[in-house]
Design a protein around this motif. Structure first.
Motif, PDB file in Angstrom:
ATOM      1  N   LEU A 119      -3.989  -4.645  -3.967  1.00 29.43           N
ATOM      2  CA  LEU A 119      -2.414  -3.929  -3.922  1.00 29.43           C
ATOM      3  C   LEU A 119      -1.498  -5.113  -4.102  1.00 29.43           C
ATOM      4  N   SER A 120      -2.127  -6.193  -3.940  1.00 29.74           N
ATOM      5  CA  SER A 120      -0.676  -7.461  -4.599  1.00 29.74           C
ATOM      6  C   SER A 120      -0.709  -8.203  -5.330  1.00 29.74           C
ATOM      7  N   GLN A 121      -2.007  -7.777  -6.262  1.00 36.28           N
ATOM      8  CA  GLN A 121      -2.321  -8.412  -7.571  1.00 36.28           C
ATOM      9  C   GLN A 121      -1.568  -7.757  -7.830  1.00 36.28           C
ATOM     10  N   MET A 122      -0.955  -6.515  -8.127  1.00 35.58           N
ATOM     11  CA  MET A 122      -0.178  -5.326  -8.550  1.00 35.58           C
ATOM     12  C   MET A 122       0.655  -6.521  -9.073  1.00 35.58           C
ATOM     13  N   PRO A 123       1.548  -7.104 -10.089  1.00 31.71           N
ATOM     14  CA  PRO A 123       2.528  -7.383 -10.892  1.00 31.71           C
ATOM     15  C   PRO A 123       4.170  -6.902 -10.207  1.00 31.71           C
ATOM     16  N   ALA A 124       4.125  -5.622  -9.989  1.00 29.16           N
ATOM     17  CA  ALA A 124       5.312  -5.325  -9.123  1.00 29.16           C
ATOM     18  C   ALA A 124       5.165  -6.044  -8.291  1.00 29.16           C
ATOM     19  N   VAL A 125       4.478  -5.553  -7.622  1.00 30.26           N
ATOM     20  CA  VAL A 125       3.973  -5.786  -5.386  1.00 30.26           C
ATOM     21  C   VAL A 125       4.514  -7.922  -5.681  1.00 30.26           C
ATOM     22  N   ALA A 126       4.067  -8.561  -6.633  1.00 28.52           N
ATOM     23  CA  ALA A 126       3.796  -9.372  -6.675  1.00 28.52           C
ATOM     24  C   ALA A 126       5.209  -9.693  -6.908  1.00 28.52           C
ATOM     25  N   ASN A 127       5.886  -9.707  -7.282  1.00 25.43           N
ATOM     26  CA  ASN A 127       7.354  -9.767  -7.372  1.00 25.43           C
ATOM     27  C   ASN A 127       8.704  -9.179  -6.855  1.00 25.43           C
ATOM     28  N   ASN A 128       7.724  -8.030  -5.490  1.00 25.92           N
ATOM     29  CA  ASN A 128       8.691  -7.707  -5.056  1.00 25.92           C
ATOM     30  C   ASN A 128       9.716  -7.225  -5.639  1.00 25.92           C
ATOM     31  N   ALA A 129       9.035  -6.507  -6.873  1.00 26.07           N
ATOM     32  CA  ALA A 129       9.690  -5.042  -8.197  1.00 26.07           C
ATOM     33  C   ALA A 129       9.452  -4.138  -7.040  1.00 26.07           C
TER      34      ALA A 129
ATOM     35  N   SER B 131      -1.032  19.354 -16.657  1.00 25.75           N
ATOM     36  CA  SER B 131      -1.295  20.234 -15.218  1.00 25.75           C
ATOM     37  C   SER B 131      -0.960  19.483 -13.700  1.00 25.75           C
ATOM     38  N   ALA B 132      -1.331  18.359 -13.908  1.00 25.74           N
ATOM     39  CA  ALA B 132      -1.757  17.926 -12.681  1.00 25.74           C
ATOM     40  C   ALA B 132      -0.187  16.627 -13.102  1.00 25.74           C
ATOM     41  N   PHE B 133      -0.128  16.648 -11.587  1.00 26.54           N
ATOM     42  CA  PHE B 133       1.398  15.939 -11.819  1.00 26.54           C
ATOM     43  C   PHE B 133       1.500  14.671 -10.739  1.00 26.54           C
ATOM     44  N   SER B 134       0.452  14.644  -9.725  1.00 22.27           N
ATOM     45  CA  SER B 134      -0.466  13.686  -9.162  1.00 22.27           C
ATOM     46  C   SER B 134      -0.992  12.964  -9.706  1.00 22.27           C
ATOM     47  N   GLY B 135      -1.862  11.369  -9.008  1.00 22.32           N
ATOM     48  CA  GLY B 135      -3.568  10.811  -9.358  1.00 22.32           C
ATOM     49  C   GLY B 135      -3.681  10.385  -8.412  1.00 22.32           C
ATOM     50  N   THR B 136      -4.618  10.005  -8.474  1.00 26.22           N
ATOM     51  CA  THR B 136      -5.150   8.928  -7.585  1.00 26.22           C
ATOM     52  C   THR B 136      -6.310   7.809  -7.998  1.00 26.22           C
ATOM     53  N   ILE B 137      -6.113   6.375  -8.022  1.00 33.65           N
ATOM     54  CA  ILE B 137      -7.451   6.260  -8.561  1.00 33.65           C
ATOM     55  C   ILE B 137      -7.756   4.891  -6.647  1.00 33.65           C
ATOM     56  N   SER B 138      -8.875   4.647  -7.201  1.00 33.81           N
ATOM     57  CA  SER B 138      -9.218   3.239  -5.788  1.00 33.81           C
ATOM     58  C   SER B 138      -8.517   1.712  -6.201  1.00 33.81           C
ATOM     59  N   ALA B 139      -8.421   1.258  -4.977  1.00 33.33           N
ATOM     60  CA  ALA B 139      -7.351   0.523  -4.844  1.00 33.33           C
ATOM     61  C   ALA B 139      -7.811  -1.150  -5.827  1.00 33.33           C
ATOM     62  N   GLU B 140      -9.284  -0.595  -5.710  1.00 30.40           N
ATOM     63  CA  GLU B 140     -10.221  -1.726  -6.712  1.00 30.40           C
ATOM     64  C   GLU B 140     -10.243  -1.802  -8.437  1.00 30.40           C
ATOM     65  N   GLN B 141      -9.704  -0.442  -8.927  1.00 28.53           N
ATOM     66  CA  GLN B 141      -9.207  -0.217 -10.181  1.00 28.53           C
ATOM     67  C   GLN B 141      -8.026  -0.444 -10.564  1.00 28.53           C
ATOM     68  N   VAL B 142      -6.865  -1.226  -9.039  1.00 28.05           N
ATOM     69  CA  VAL B 142      -5.131  -1.635  -9.325  1.00 28.05           C
ATOM     70  C   VAL B 142      -5.062  -2.258 -10.458  1.00 28.05           C
ATOM     71  N   ASP B 143      -6.055  -2.946 -11.197  1.00 26.92           N
ATOM     72  CA  ASP B 143      -5.065  -3.678 -12.074  1.00 26.92           C
ATOM     73  C   ASP B 143      -4.915  -3.024 -13.847  1.00 26.92           C
ATOM     74  N   ILE B 144      -4.910  -1.960 -13.929  1.00 26.80           N
ATOM     75  CA  ILE B 144      -5.288  -1.049 -14.426  1.00 26.80           C
ATOM     76  C   ILE B 144      -3.259  -0.705 -14.341  1.00 26.80           C
ATOM     77  N   PHE B 145      -2.980  -1.036 -12.624  1.00 27.64           N
ATOM     78  CA  PHE B 145      -1.432  -0.978 -13.316  1.00 27.64           C
ATOM     79  C   PHE B 145      -0.701  -2.434 -14.030  1.00 27.64           C
ATOM     80  N   ALA B 146      -1.340  -3.501 -14.196  1.00 34.89           N
ATOM     81  CA  ALA B 146      -1.272  -4.510 -15.105  1.00 34.89           C
ATOM     82  C   ALA B 146       0.365  -4.723 -15.964  1.00 34.89           C
ATOM     83  N   ASP B 147       0.749  -3.488 -15.921  1.00 35.66           N
ATOM     84  CA  ASP B 147       1.694  -3.615 -17.341  1.00 35.66           C
ATOM     85  C   ASP B 147       2.674  -2.764 -16.476  1.00 35.66           C
ATOM     86  N   VAL B 148       2.687  -2.558 -15.113  1.00 38.85           N
ATOM     87  CA  VAL B 148       3.913  -1.961 -14.234  1.00 38.85           C
ATOM     88  C   VAL B 148       5.094  -3.476 -14.173  1.00 38.85           C
TER      89      VAL B 148
END
Length: 342
Positions: A292-302, A254-271
């Motif tokens: 947030l710059s630790q996310m691969p997508a951000v680091a690669n400017n993708a 039923s949820a179309f959006s979600g929110t996490i703490s930026a401190e947990q952003v490493d869970i999106f290492a597969d993006v």
């Protein structure tokens, strides 16, 4: 833009029943038809009840987001439809792909319902519709019941704001008495997408997530659209994949959006790729943030930054007419981001 009701005629004893069981992204009229599709009465089951149509509608009204695009795509001009309240850069209440279709049909702009403060039931009633289409909507049960005192209502199959573009066409075309034409429209759009995606092989399998509107003044949290949202679901149509991290975060249907703490952003290492609403300044802000710059997508400017108040940003939420209008530009932006992934 979504993140987001005459008494229905009693079914006759000899009613020909057609049940549309909403299966996100897959249900079409041809899948579920149990009788000749031009037979009436027609019964449509949806999340808010059962709607019976005794005859093919002649006056069609639509509420909420983009439902008017189905009758227009099938050559039917609604008597009334919701005014665009997101991405309407010229302020006329009509998005450009709708304007183009109205011009193609030689039709004037229908009555526009102002839904700034919710559905204008009086305005809808004034158009004297035979049916009200709302397969993609955020109708509450109260909304549905109120509209149903005006005309039969086709609501969403499963959940508010979660109807795939295919089911939007399938359910609304059934409500028009044009299920076969709806099937053809779905097939035509599918082919258009397939042909366009073929030109961008670099997109194949790239894991992509859609961040919601990012507040550059507060990056302590990361908000994103789940796999249940139509924006995210559209990635699969484009040859992209849904990251396992987003799938796991989408367990609540039923949820179309979600929110996490930026401190947990490493869970999106597969993006691999991020899509969001914003501009170059926002991208620079993300890249300068220590977490947030630790996310691969951000680091690669993708990152694909869509202007959220423009038609391009609006069309990232796939709707029957918008898909063709935005497809080439959207694919080009995604491909540019894919080329930056490692």
């Amino acid at each position: 833009m979504p993140p987001r009701r005459p008494l229905i005629a009693a079914a006759a004893a000899a009613a020909v029943v057609m049940t549309l069981a909403g299966c996100s992204g897959s249900a079409t009229a041809s899948d579920t038809a149990a009788a000749p599709r031009d037979g009436y009465p027609i019964t449509i089951e949806h999340a808010l009840g059962t709607t019976t149509l005794d005859a093919k509608p002649e006056r069609v009204a639509t509420v909420n987001w983009a439902n008017h695009e189905v009758p227009l795509a099938l050559g039917v001009v609604p008597v009334g439809m919701a005014a665009a309240n997101f991405g309407d850069d010229d302020g006329d209440g009509v998005l450009p792909w709708v304007t183009e279709k109205l011009d193609e049909l030689g039709a004037d702009v229908p009555v526009l319902f102002d839904e700034t403060d919710g559905i204008d039931f009086e305005a809808v009633a004034d158009t004297k519709p035979d049916v009200i289409l709302a397969a993609y909507s955020g109708l509450t049960q109260e909304d549905y019941d109120t509209l149903s005192e005006i005309a039969p209502v086709v609501a969403y199959p499963e959940a508010p704001w979660a109807t795939s573009w295919r089911d939007v066409i399938a359910f609304n075309s059934e409500g028009l008495g044009m299920a076969d034409e709806g099937d053809t429209l779905i097939a035509d759009i599918d082919k258009e997408i397939t042909d366009a995606v073929a030109a961008y092989p670099q997109l194949e399998g790239k894991s992509t997530m859609f961040l919601t509107h990012v507040d550059p003044t507060d990056l302590s949290e990361v908000s994103f659209y789940t796999a249940n949202d139509t924006r995210s679901a559209f990635f699969e149509d484009l040859g992209l994949s849904t990251p396992a991290s987003v799938v796991e975060a989408s367990s609540d249907d039923s949820a179309f959006s979600g929110t996490i703490s930026a401190e947990q952003v490493d869970i999106f290492a597969d993006v691999d790729i991020i899509v969001t609403y914003g501009d170059d300044e926002l991208i620079a802000t993300l890249e300068g943030d220590p977490l947030l710059s630790q996310m691969p997508a951000v680091a690669n400017n993708a990152i694909v930054a869509l202007p959220g108040t423009s038609p391009l940003g609006t069309a990232a939420n796939p709707t029957p007419l918008a898909i063709s209008w935005v497809l080439d530009d959207y694919l080009a932006l995604l491909a540019e981001a894919a080329d930056k992934t490692t």
